[in-house]
Design an enzyme around this catalytic site. Structure first.
Site, mmCIF file in Angstrom:
data_model
loop_
_atom_site.group_PDB
_atom_site.id
_atom_site.type_symbol
_atom_site.label_atom_id
_atom_site.label_comp_id
_atom_site.label_asym_id
_atom_site.label_seq_id
_atom_site.Cartn_x
_atom_site.Cartn_y
_atom_site.Cartn_z
ATOM 1 C CD GLU A 156 9.848 -57.953 0.534
ATOM 2 O OE1 GLU A 156 9.204 -58.933 0.299
ATOM 3 O OE2 GLU A 156 9.577 -56.871 0.106
ATOM 4 C CG HIS B 26 2.169 -50.310 1.645
ATOM 5 N ND1 HIS B 26 1.511 -51.187 1.428
ATOM 6 C CD2 HIS B 26 3.260 -50.259 0.550
ATOM 7 C CE1 HIS B 26 2.046 -51.924 0.405
ATOM 8 N NE2 HIS B 26 2.974 -51.412 0.032
#
Lengths: 324, 318
Positions: free
Chosen positions: A60, A129
């Site tokens: 990321e 998540h």
């Protein structure tokens, strides 16, 4: 007007902007060959090729860092974070780089960057998540934070975001891709930083956005059956925040609740309530209440997860409370 | 390299040294705030590197950036004004010592988060690759930055995508006060590039000609092969990490030993030995620098503070 899904709306926005401007390209995890984890970019790889639809390593920092660099030299990258939970890995790039570089270098360049990120709970993905950390990102000047609640807004706001010269975090909700809504034919552009009244009413104001809008609309329908007319103001953009429609509505109803999916503490609701008290105190007829996620990491178990997330009955109860 | 170019390199190195010495004085006098990291001792690195670039090649570096800014052609006036936080600095006084940048000079900062600019450098190169040109991005960072995740994500991406980046590790032996062997699993930093199957080399960073030659070769490789390249440049900072460094981590003898290899002294001797310049010519350059830096200090001190309205400009473009 045709009814399309949120997924189709976002996909159309991306495709239209890629067709319009060759500087626009997509990068992210599984955006290409796979077609996007939520299938938003399905077919893009075949249409535009690997040059414009770039599969990245699972990295990321590299994804957002590289997108920033490319934007600094004039390209218009749309970076996809598979989930907003991975934004924490790239936190430095979002809040420390994208949000600050232009200012720190005295406005020498623009950062036409869009980061699409999927957030929200309700899919039993467990605590890491399933988060709705929108307020964290909205805290930082220099970044714009958009989070649509309808397909039409998603399409129009994403197109505007891609054309904007500022870094924009565009937050989608994982459980809303199948939501259908009417989207006007042809070019749809909705300005960033404009809240909108999505339902008119005179008894109380519900301020919300994204998933909260879906829930609030359902709650408003239920309340209407009991003769309570809620006005719903959809923020659509969290930063810059457009309080005008909120204040206008509140000055009419004098009662309000704020509905958000994130945690209550230090959240979007905290900001909205403060602003109302600061800017419309004389119009307050009852304490303004917040409906938000319970203050726990979101559990896997479906019953527990649903108990932690804000639900339609919670909204109805809060609405009735402020009307007492 | 022609005589004029060689003398210009000497001029640049002396200019960096003098700007920073004056900067240190102004810092001690309380006229410069925040953190300030001096490049003194490392002048040959960016001088040699940037001499090897074409103007279209981009430069991005960490927070020890005054020298890089000057080498890229940013004036001593602007550097000094930015140090003093004045409206005439290239970032209008909003960036300061650690954030020197000039888009006009293709110098993209000045970045203060260790290693943070490494993926951004990959992005500059990605922008060029996407545009279809063969510009090279030169990205400089310290040895300390090679231990952070950003470094590895950036290097990996550059190799996977064939980005035109010349990665330059300025190994000045310490990340703040922690020596390379105490912080890095490998003390020869270029070995880290091997893990990414990246062509690499090491060079003596106290010798500007050696750096120039190595950079020239590396840039040509990056441009023609469309591949990244990793250059480790061994150097040493003569001053502390930043202005408030007690230097408990190294001995005075060690600093003294390195100072005997002063890059300016080495290059001075080279120019004299090779009869490229007379002592008088070099003295004249030093006198010219002295005057230029004095004028820069006066310019910066006389420059206005940024207007209060500047507080709210440049946050957004729209």
């Amino acid at each position: 007007m045709t009814k399309i899904t949120m997924r189709e709306a976002i996909s159309q926005a991306l495709m239209e902007e890629m067709d319009r401007d060759p500087a626009v390209f997509i990068l992210g995890e599984e955006v290409g060959v796979w077609g996007g984890t939520y299938a938003v970019t399905k077919g893009f790889y075949d249409k535009y090729g690997p040059q414009r639809v770039k599969d990245t390593p699972i990295a990321e920092n590299a994804i957002i860092g590289a997108a920033i660099g490319a934007a600094m030299v004039g390209q218009r990258p749309v970076a996809e974070l598979m989930t907003i939970n991975f934004a924490f890995s790239a936190m430095d790039y979002i809040v420390n780089q994208a949000a600050k570089l232009r200012y720190m270098f005295g406005g020498q360049f623009t950062l036409p960057l869009v980061i699409r990120a999927v957030g929200g709970g309700g899919r039993q993905l467990g605590a890491t998540h399933s988060q709705t950390p929108d307020a964290i990102f909205a805290h930082f000047p220099g970044l714009k934070v958009v989070s649509p609640g309808t397909p039409a807004d998603a399409k129009g706001l994403l197109k505007s975001a891609i054309r904007s010269n500022d870094p924009i975090l565009f937050i989608e909700h994982a459980t809303m891709y199948q939501v259908r809504g009417e989207v006007p034919e042809g070019e749809v552009l909705i300005p960033i930083g404009k809240s909108k009244v999505q339902r008119e009413g005179s008894d109380l104001t519900i301020v919300t956005y994204c998933k909260g809008l879906e829930l609030s609309m359902k709650a408003a329908d239920e309340l209407a059956k009991e003769g309570i007319e809620a006005e719903i103001v959809d923020l659509r953009t969290l930063r810059p925040l457009d309080m005008e429609p909120v204040l206008e509505s509140f000055k009419k109803t004098n009662r309000a609740i704020v509905v958000e999916e994130g945690w209550k503490s230090y959240g979007v609701g905290a900001e909205i309530v403060s602003r109302i008290y600061e800017e419309a105190f004389d119009y307050v007829d009852a304490p303004i209440l917040r409906v938000a996620q319970k203050e726990v990491p979101l559990p896997y178990n479906r019953t527990l997860e649903q108990a932690a997330l804000p639900q339609v009955p919670d909204i109805i109860a809060a609405a009735k409370e402020v009307l007492k | 390299m022609k005589k004029e170019q060689l003398l210009d390199l000497y001029y640049q190195m002396v200019l960096i040294r003098r700007v920073e010495e004056r900067g240190a004085e102004l810092y001690q006098a309380g006229k410069i705030g925040g953190f300030m990291h001096l490049y003194i001792g490392q002048e040959a690195v960016s001088t040699g590197l940037i001499a090897a670039r074409e103007p279209r090649d981009r430069v991005i570096t960490a927070y020890r950036d005054h020298g890089v800014a000057l080498n890229c052609g940013i004036s001593a006036n602007q550097v000094m004004a930015e140090l003093l936080g004045k409206a005439t600095g290239m970032s209008k006084g909003k960036g300061g010592s650690m954030h020197m940048a000039s888009v006009e000079k293709n110098m993209w900062g000045g970045h203060a988060i260790v290693g943070g600019h490494i993926p951004i450098a990959a992005g500059l190169a990605l922008g060029d690759q996407y545009a279809g040109n063969d510009n090279v991005t030169i990205c400089m960072f310290g040895d300390g930055a090679t231990n952070i995740g950003y470094f590895h994500e950036g290097l990996n991406l550059s190799k996977v995508w064939g980005l035109r980046v010349l990665w330059v590790c300025e190994n000045n032996q310490y990340g703040m006060g922690t020596s390379v062997e105490r912080a890095s699993a490998v003390d020869e930093i270029r070995q880290k590039a091997e893990g990414y199957r990246m062509k690499n080399a090491a060079v003596n960073g106290m010798d500007v000609m050696a750096v120039y030659e190595a950079a020239k070769e590396a840039i040509a490789y990056v441009r023609t092969e469309s591949q990244p390249y990793f250059l480790e440049v061994n150097t040493y900072r003569f001053r502390g990490h930043s202005m408030g460094d007690p230097e408990r981590y190294r001995k005075a003898e060690e600093v003294k030993k390195w100072q005997e290899n002063d890059p300016i002294g080495i290059f001075n001797k080279y120019l004299l030995d090779k009869k490229i310049a007379s002592r008088k010519a070099l003295d004249e350059i030093e006198a010219r620098v002295e005057e230029e830096v004095q004028k820069a200090v006066e310019f910066a001190e006389a420059s206005p503070e940024p207007a209060l309205e500047e507080l709210f400009t440049d946050v957004y473009a729209e």
